[in-house]
Design an enzyme around this catalytic site. Structure first.
Site, PDB file in Angstrom:
ATOM      1  CG  HIS A 312      56.597 -38.674 -33.621  1.00  0.00           C
ATOM      2  ND1 HIS A 312      56.845 -37.456 -32.996  1.00  0.00           N
ATOM      3  CD2 HIS A 312      57.360 -38.696 -34.734  1.00  0.00           C
ATOM      4  CE1 HIS A 312      57.703 -36.773 -33.729  1.00  0.00           C
ATOM      5  NE2 HIS A 312      58.042 -37.492 -34.792  1.00  0.00           N
ATOM      6  CB  SER A 313      59.779 -38.515 -31.093  1.00  0.00           C
ATOM      7  OG  SER A 313      60.986 -37.952 -30.669  1.00  0.00           O
ATOM      8  CG  LEU A 314      60.453 -40.419 -25.030  1.00  0.00           C
ATOM      9  CD1 LEU A 314      61.651 -41.298 -24.736  1.00  0.00           C
ATOM     10  CD2 LEU A 314      60.340 -39.330 -23.971  1.00  0.00           C
ATOM     11  CG  HIS A 416      62.328 -35.750 -35.041  1.00  0.00           C
ATOM     12  ND1 HIS A 416      62.506 -37.121 -35.011  1.00  0.00           N
ATOM     13  CD2 HIS A 416      61.848 -35.417 -33.806  1.00  0.00           C
ATOM     14  CE1 HIS A 416      62.163 -37.573 -33.805  1.00  0.00           C
ATOM     15  NE2 HIS A 416      61.747 -36.576 -33.067  1.00  0.00           N
TER      16      HIS A 416
END
Ligand SMILES: *[C@@H]1O[C@H](CO)[C@@H](O)[C@H](O)[C@H]1NC(C)=O
Ligand SMILES: *[C@@H]1O[C@H](CO)[C@@H](O)[C@H](O)[C@H]1NC(C)=O
Ligand SMILES: *[C@@H]1O[C@H](CO)[C@@H](O)[C@H](O)[C@H]1NC(C)=O
Ligand SMILES: *[C@@H]1O[C@H](CO)[C@@H](O)[C@H](O)[C@H]1NC(C)=O
Ligand SMILES: *[C@@H]1O[C@H](CO)[C@@H](O)[C@H](O)[C@H]1NC(C)=O
Length: 464
Positions: A312-314, A416
């Site tokens: 997830h994300s980075l 997010h």
């Protein structure tokens, strides 16, 4: 009569001899077999430090199959600048029998469905060369060598097992795995970990949350399928911010004159030194390189198993960059645009194939400014927190829930969070979006990238 009797006797004794001979032979064979089995058993039982341990299950049949995954291993790789330089270790989790695991907490076992599809796998020689790459310079040299050979011997196209991203429960399982990767799964002691890196004497002050990359490995009890989940950004950790800003910004996170940049490639106006950028991007310190070690280790442990990536994300961004490097199917959530980073890392991609054609899926929603690449500029929450997440074009295919248009969500950094995707989208039974290649997507439009020869290239040129 008598002669026949004698002959019968002779025949009998002959038979007896024969029987004795075969008994001897089979006894000998049994002993040999026993020796071989014991030897193999002993070899398997002894801890082996080499990378060729024989825990190789047979390759699962290429079919649509269901797997029930549980947490099997946790990797922790420290950065070389932190207090635990060189630390690389693995924590093994006991394999819960299906029966017990299913009766426990609901997310102990996560069901994923698979299907057959095309992948591009690095050849053994290219894989061995990749393992040795530590810097972007190495990567460039390596790829130039293969280019001079006409790009042959880099990738092989073949059918393999992919996650079925059209299946609701499968996508939910991936989302839960990426969410769990933020949590310390166990209260473990340093002595519980199996040390894979340089000799390091662990002491009581080792940091779990402060330094390096963490990878959680999910797998089924038969070792057929594994998912390596890379942990995403943890707010307030300086290394995470550095990684985000270096990979997903246009020019070293030069957002304005008041910003401290993460590398010195900014020149003036909207000009950035491309050579400098590329050198900064693939240093040993990038999470990308540390996550690569985890994949290499996992592949050595289970050479014949199916391995997928997620995050997830980075974590999702790093997972998809790894996926593009090794041709590994990847399911990412809410990650910033990774296409520019893939090009800066000089990931070759199979000849004639674009990163966009690889089995990589980016799930995200339109209310998330990071995923949409709009968390830029003064007054956005990213700006306040010190993040420059400026890229928006993704590798592979994007699967977008248009929650702004269809559900009336407002664009907000809170959208997010992976928990929002789980609680407000997947568990609300919102249908899965169609996954498509992003076309006409351009990152960093206003920037000029200037290389060593002072020749200027528009962003469009490097993005093609
Ligand atoms: C990788 O590097 C090691 C040490 O530098 C070297 O011994 C090995 O031959 C290299 N492997 C390949 C495939 O180049
Ligand atoms: C543990 O190691 C770190 C790094 O070398 C050191 O700073 C710290 O004092 C050590 N702690 C203990 C309890 O030995
Ligand atoms: C799966 O791998 C583990 C080691 O992680 C091993 O102990 C176990 O025997 C393997 N199971 C099968 C069915 O190969
Ligand atoms: C760009 O960066 C490289 C590497 O850092 C450096 O050698 C070169 O002189 C720089 N070029 C310009 C025009 O600044
Ligand atoms: C979603 O679908 C599942 C299975 O069809 C059902 O059990 C569940 O109640 C549904 N949840 C919502 C919020 O509609």
């Amino acid at each position: 009569m008598q002669s026949t009797g004698k002959r019968k006797d002779r025949l009998d004794s002959h038979r007896n001899l024969n029987l004795a001979f075969w008994l001897l032979v089979s006894a000998f064979c049994s002993v040999l077999l026993w020796c071989l089995t014991s030897y193999t058993a002993l070899r398997l039982a002894l801890p082996s430090r080499t990378h060729t341990t024989s825990l190789t299950p047979p390759l699962p049949p290429l079919s649509q199959a269901e797997r029930r995954l549980q947490l099997r291993h946790v990797f922790h790789h420290a950065s070389s600048t932190g207090p635990y330089s060189g630390l690389f270790r693995r924590l093994d989790q006991p394999i819960l029998p299906q029966r017990i695991a299913s009766s426990g907490k609901s997310d102990k076992l996560l069901r994923v469905k698979s299907k057959v599809g095309t992948v591009y796998k690095p050849t053994l020689s290219y894989f061995n060369d990749l393992v040795n790459v530590t810097t972007n310079g190495d990567m460039r040299k390596l790829n130039q060598r293969y280019h001079s050979l006409g790009n042959s011997g880099i990738y092989q196209q073949r059918d393999d097992i992919l996650p079925d991203v059209t299946d609701h429960e499968t996508v939910l399982a991936f989302a839960k795995m990426t969410n769990n990767a933020y949590n310390d799964p166990v209260s473990s002691k340093p002595s519980d970990w199996y040390d894979l890196g340089e000799k390091w004497h662990l002491n009581s002050s080792w940091g779990w949350d402060t330094d390096g990359v963490r990878g959680h490995v999910y797998g089924d009890d038969k070792n057929t399928t594994f998912v390596l989940v890379i942990k995403g950004t943890t707010y307030g950790i300086a290394d995470d911010k550095l990684n985000d800003n270096i990979l997903f910004s246009c020019c070293c996170a030069r957002v304005g004159p008041t910003w401290r940049t993460v590398c010195d490639c900014y020149r003036s106006g909207y000009q950035c030194n491309q050579t400098c950028l590329e050198e900064s991007v693939a240093g040993n310190e990038l999470y990308y390189r540390m996550a690569m070690d985890m994949y290499i280790e996992l592949k050595a442990m289970y050479p014949n198993s199916v391995i997928w990536f997620s995050g997830h994300s980075l974590g999702g961004g790093v997972a998809s960059l790894l996926g593009a490097t090794f041709g590994v199917p990847t399911v990412a959530f809410q990650s910033p645009g990774d296409r520019l980073a893939a090009r800066r890392l000089h990931l070759p991609g199979p000849p004639g194939i674009r990163y966009e054609d690889m089995p990589i899926w980016h799930f995200g929603n339109t209310a998330d400014p990071v995923f949409m690449g709009v968390c830029t500029g003064v007054t956005t929450s990213c700006w306040y927190a010190g993040y420059a997440l400026e890229t928006k074009c993704h590798t592979g295919k994007t699967c977008v829930w248009d929650v702004v248009k269809e559900e009336g969500w407002r664009v907000d950094i809170r959208a997010h969070r992976i928990t929002d995707v789980i609680e407000r989208i997947l568990l609300k039974n919102m249908s899965l979006p169609e996954c498509v290649v992003e076309t006409d997507c351009v990152d960093c439009g206003p920037w000029d990238y200037v290389d060593r020869d002072q020749s200027s290239k528009k962003a469009v040129a490097i993005a093609s």
